[in-house]
Design a protein around this motif. Sequence first.
Motif, PDB file in Angstrom:
ATOM      1  N   UNK A 128     -32.693  43.969 -16.731  1.00  0.00           N
ATOM      2  CA  UNK A 128     -32.954  42.714 -15.665  1.00  0.00           C
ATOM      3  C   UNK A 128     -34.285  41.429 -16.928  1.00  0.00           C
ATOM      4  N   UNK A 129     -34.900  43.087 -17.264  1.00  0.00           N
ATOM      5  CA  UNK A 129     -36.239  42.180 -18.109  1.00  0.00           C
ATOM      6  C   UNK A 129     -35.706  42.432 -19.823  1.00  0.00           C
ATOM      7  N   UNK A 130     -34.405  42.575 -19.702  1.00  0.00           N
ATOM      8  CA  UNK A 130     -33.875  42.005 -21.058  1.00  0.00           C
ATOM      9  C   UNK A 130     -33.731  43.515 -21.700  1.00  0.00           C
ATOM     10  N   UNK A 131     -34.317  44.524 -21.946  1.00  0.00           N
ATOM     11  CA  UNK A 131     -34.604  45.969 -22.048  1.00  0.00           C
ATOM     12  C   UNK A 131     -33.138  46.974 -22.134  1.00  0.00           C
ATOM     13  N   UNK A 132     -33.020  47.875 -22.835  1.00  0.00           N
ATOM     14  CA  UNK A 132     -31.908  48.447 -22.852  1.00  0.00           C
ATOM     15  C   UNK A 132     -32.378  49.744 -22.273  1.00  0.00           C
ATOM     16  N   UNK A 133     -31.578  50.837 -21.724  1.00  0.00           N
ATOM     17  CA  UNK A 133     -31.572  51.587 -20.778  1.00  0.00           C
ATOM     18  C   UNK A 133     -30.718  52.953 -21.939  1.00  0.00           C
ATOM     19  N   UNK A 149     -37.240  44.580 -25.220  1.00  0.00           N
ATOM     20  CA  UNK A 149     -35.849  43.786 -25.796  1.00  0.00           C
ATOM     21  C   UNK A 149     -36.604  43.063 -26.750  1.00  0.00           C
ATOM     22  N   UNK A 150     -35.605  42.263 -28.037  1.00  0.00           N
ATOM     23  CA  UNK A 150     -36.768  41.460 -29.499  1.00  0.00           C
ATOM     24  C   UNK A 150     -37.109  42.267 -30.048  1.00  0.00           C
ATOM     25  N   UNK A 151     -37.298  43.870 -30.562  1.00  0.00           N
ATOM     26  CA  UNK A 151     -37.803  44.390 -31.002  1.00  0.00           C
ATOM     27  C   UNK A 151     -37.360  44.508 -32.476  1.00  0.00           C
ATOM     28  N   UNK A 152     -36.399  45.204 -32.393  1.00  0.00           N
ATOM     29  CA  UNK A 152     -35.297  45.755 -33.155  1.00  0.00           C
ATOM     30  C   UNK A 152     -33.774  44.621 -33.092  1.00  0.00           C
ATOM     31  N   UNK A 153     -33.575  44.646 -34.676  1.00  0.00           N
ATOM     32  CA  UNK A 153     -32.428  44.220 -35.130  1.00  0.00           C
ATOM     33  C   UNK A 153     -30.473  44.595 -33.757  1.00  0.00           C
ATOM     34  N   UNK A 154     -30.763  45.920 -33.363  1.00  0.00           N
ATOM     35  CA  UNK A 154     -30.174  46.636 -32.495  1.00  0.00           C
ATOM     36  C   UNK A 154     -30.627  47.030 -31.656  1.00  0.00           C
ATOM     37  N   UNK A 155     -30.314  46.828 -30.201  1.00  0.00           N
ATOM     38  CA  UNK A 155     -31.043  47.840 -29.401  1.00  0.00           C
ATOM     39  C   UNK A 155     -31.423  49.653 -29.243  1.00  0.00           C
ATOM     40  N   UNK A 156     -29.847  49.386 -29.963  1.00  0.00           N
ATOM     41  CA  UNK A 156     -29.115  50.774 -29.996  1.00  0.00           C
ATOM     42  C   UNK A 156     -30.028  51.116 -31.193  1.00  0.00           C
ATOM     43  N   UNK A 157     -31.179  50.430 -31.865  1.00  0.00           N
ATOM     44  CA  UNK A 157     -31.890  51.015 -33.181  1.00  0.00           C
ATOM     45  C   UNK A 157     -33.322  52.772 -32.972  1.00  0.00           C
ATOM     46  N   UNK A 158     -33.390  52.471 -32.173  1.00  0.00           N
ATOM     47  CA  UNK A 158     -34.437  53.261 -31.767  1.00  0.00           C
ATOM     48  C   UNK A 158     -33.555  54.921 -31.579  1.00  0.00           C
TER      49      UNK A 158
END
Length: 172
Positions: A128-133, A149-158
């Motif tokens: 809900x907060x825009x982050x990905x699990x 959210x908004x830290x990486x170009x793709x949420x899968x990057x880390x």
Amino acid sequence: MARELRIPKALRALPAPVRWLALPVALTCTTVVLVGSWSSAASRVEVPNPGPRAAGYCKALAAALPQELLGHPRQESSPASPYVAVWGSSPRTVMRCGIERPEELNGPHAQDLSPTVDDLTWWSQKRDDGSYRLVATMRRAYVEVISPPGVYSSPLDPAAALTPLVKANIPG
């Protein structure tokens, strides 16, 4: 006619500059205490309690984790644990090893996007907060990565950056 302000006897004994600063200092101290308690409560991470076998894998993974993840320095988690790693400050990337199998994998969310990186499948769930699990599946210990959210170009990057370490330390 102006009313005279009644000052308590204890305050009248203090020099005028001290009386003038008492209220601003008290308000500042109260604000610092409140903000400090809010930030520490928000920064706490739930620590997993893996079984003995998974705990061994997670400790091996913890020993291999980098001090920097995609340009973000590693921070101390609160509480400190070999099963939790944190990078960045706000927002931050959180990795937890030895979590329970997510209940969502048994329901309709089981069919959510599950990208594969170097033969390791990461089940993903937008929160809900825009982050990905992201949860590494088909391993002897489940590894969860929260990508803010908004830290990486793709949420899968880390998760992709951690894939070689997960594969090397947690057997499938």
